[in-house]
Design a protein around this motif. Structure first.
Motif, mmCIF file in Angstrom:
data_model
loop_
_atom_site.group_PDB
_atom_site.id
_atom_site.type_symbol
_atom_site.label_atom_id
_atom_site.label_comp_id
_atom_site.label_asym_id
_atom_site.label_seq_id
_atom_site.Cartn_x
_atom_site.Cartn_y
_atom_site.Cartn_z
ATOM 1 N N SER A 16 -62.168 31.945 117.091
ATOM 2 C CA SER A 16 -61.829 30.532 117.302
ATOM 3 C C SER A 16 -61.294 30.302 118.704
ATOM 4 C CB SER A 16 -60.797 30.089 116.260
ATOM 5 O OG SER A 16 -59.631 30.909 116.325
ATOM 6 N N GLN A 17 -60.614 31.313 119.261
ATOM 7 C CA GLN A 17 -60.077 31.182 120.619
ATOM 8 C C GLN A 17 -61.204 31.127 121.648
ATOM 9 O OE1 GLN A 17 -56.883 30.650 121.712
ATOM 10 N NE2 GLN A 17 -57.968 30.319 123.654
ATOM 11 N N VAL A 18 -62.222 31.987 121.468
ATOM 12 C CA VAL A 18 -63.368 31.997 122.395
ATOM 13 C C VAL A 18 -64.116 30.675 122.311
ATOM 14 C CG1 VAL A 18 -65.570 33.092 122.937
ATOM 15 C CG2 VAL A 18 -63.592 34.504 122.341
ATOM 16 N N ILE A 19 -64.300 30.157 121.083
ATOM 17 C CA ILE A 19 -64.980 28.871 120.920
ATOM 18 C C ILE A 19 -64.197 27.766 121.609
ATOM 19 C CG2 ILE A 19 -65.700 27.131 119.234
ATOM 20 C CD1 ILE A 19 -66.266 29.422 117.290
ATOM 21 N N ALA A 20 -62.877 27.822 121.504
ATOM 22 C CA ALA A 20 -62.034 26.843 122.178
ATOM 23 C C ALA A 20 -62.161 26.960 123.698
ATOM 24 C CB ALA A 20 -60.584 27.021 121.750
ATOM 25 N N ASP A 21 -62.281 28.205 124.195
ATOM 26 C CA ASP A 21 -62.453 28.412 125.635
ATOM 27 C C ASP A 21 -63.784 27.832 126.115
ATOM 28 O OD1 ASP A 21 -60.028 29.691 125.706
ATOM 29 O OD2 ASP A 21 -60.885 31.721 125.608
ATOM 30 N N VAL A 22 -64.835 28.031 125.308
ATOM 31 C CA VAL A 22 -66.149 27.489 125.654
ATOM 32 C C VAL A 22 -66.092 25.966 125.721
ATOM 33 C CG1 VAL A 22 -68.550 27.237 124.896
ATOM 34 C CG2 VAL A 22 -67.408 29.459 124.704
ATOM 35 N N GLN A 23 -65.438 25.356 124.726
ATOM 36 C CA GLN A 23 -65.337 23.896 124.702
ATOM 37 C C GLN A 23 -64.526 23.391 125.891
ATOM 38 O OE1 GLN A 23 -63.999 22.303 120.992
ATOM 39 N NE2 GLN A 23 -64.567 20.197 121.530
#
Length: 322
Positions: free
Chosen positions: A110-117
């Motif tokens: 979820s942290q990586v997805i948040a970074d991508v966003q």
């Protein structure tokens, strides 16, 4: 004045150096096998697993900008495609972002997805992540098996079709050419380490159809000429048939290549692997329909349409050098 890529009435002897052509084909097949065995294929996200993110933004979508924004995160292989739908509003720009599975897990955290966003929000303010889906290695393995089965079934269907339409010698010649084309295509992808995904499987099946079309055109003319020239040796009948269809074969291949090369240059990264496979397939398919399928048919021999026994069936290579 009509454009003619091949002059009328050609009389090329395609079997004068049949050993050289078969030797080149055998060498390329061996190299392809060796490359596949030593380094394998550079599988894409379809076969390795990964995460698919569907985004929506009001700004015009620029795939290059999206890719440059995500690249510093070091997430590996990333594929970005724009989604077109006539029902979308003018300010509705949708993209599919596919990121390969990371070493520490099947899906992005979820942290990586948040970074991508976060990085995408800088280039497309207000971007929304509509859905996030993950494909694990188990599903990817099933896709590999299904892809191999699809290609094998296509070649098997071709074998049965040619066998029923012509004779078994024609069928073996056609299938030998198809297997030759598929192996060399996989070999060149392995050697160059070009990304191999489901689009390439679609290209392989298209190559099978294209190569088969060329081969059937030649074999149809061979069958006609076997009835017309009953006293000529098979090698001569094959040469006549290939020369008679050469103009059609070259014209079809060249016009197809013109379209494919344009797509390769202007189509972008998303379809470049697929188009490369098609370009290679057209070239190698044209070659194999003449120098592989017909040579196999010449080696196997074919039954003539009359009852008087003669020596025109069986192995014809003894007559080639005469």
């Amino acid at each position: 004045m009509r454009l003619k890529l091949v002059p009328e009435g050609t009389s090329f002897d395609f079997f004068k150096r049949w050993k050289l052509w078969l030797g080149i084909s055998a060498l390329m097949v061996v190299i392809g096998f060796a490359s596949f065995a030593l380094q394998g294929l550079n599988f894409g996200i379809d076969f390795r697993g990964g995460t698919t993110i569907r985004t929506e933004a009001e700004q015009d979508l620029d795939i290059g900008t999206y890719r440059d924004a995500i690249a510093p995160l070091g997430l590996g292989d990333i594929t970005i495609t724009e989604v077109f739908d006539p029902t979308f509003d003018d300010d509705q720009h949708v993209a599919m972002i596919r990121i390969e599975a990371q070493q520490d897990g099947e899906a992005l955290s979820s942290q990586v997805i948040a970074d991508v966003q976060a990085v995408l929000d800088e280039v497309a303010p207000g971007i929304k992540f509509i859905s996030v889906e993950s494909v694990g290695p188990k599903v990817s393995g099933e896709l590999v098996q299904t892809a191999v089965l699809a290609v094998a079934l296509a070649i098997g269907a071709v074998l049965i079709y040619i066998w029923l339409r012509f004779e078994w010698q024609f069928a073996l010649g056609a299938v030998a050419a198809l297997v030759h084309d598929v192996i060399l295509t996989i070999g060149v992808f392995s050697e160059l380490q070009i990304k191999f995904d489901l689009a390439i499987i679609a290209a392989l099946l298209t190559i099978v159809g294209y190569s088969l079309n060329d081969t059937v055109v030649v074999f149809d003319r061979v069958r006609e000429n076997l009835r017309r020239y009953k006293q000529k040796p098979l090698s001569e009948v094959l040469n006549i048939s290939i020369n008679e269809t050469l103009s059609r074969t070259v014209m079809t291949s060249v016009t197809t290549l013109l379209a494919l090369i344009s797509l390769y240059v202007l189509g972008g990264d998303v379809i470049r692997g697929f188009v490369f496979a098609m370009i290679w397939g057209v070239v190698i398919g044209t070659y194999s329909s003449i120098f592989v399928a017909s040579t196999i048919l010449l080696w196997l021999g074919v039954k003539r349409d009359w009852s008087k026994p003669d020596n025109t069936t069986g192995n014809q290579f003894a007559k080639i050098d005469a």
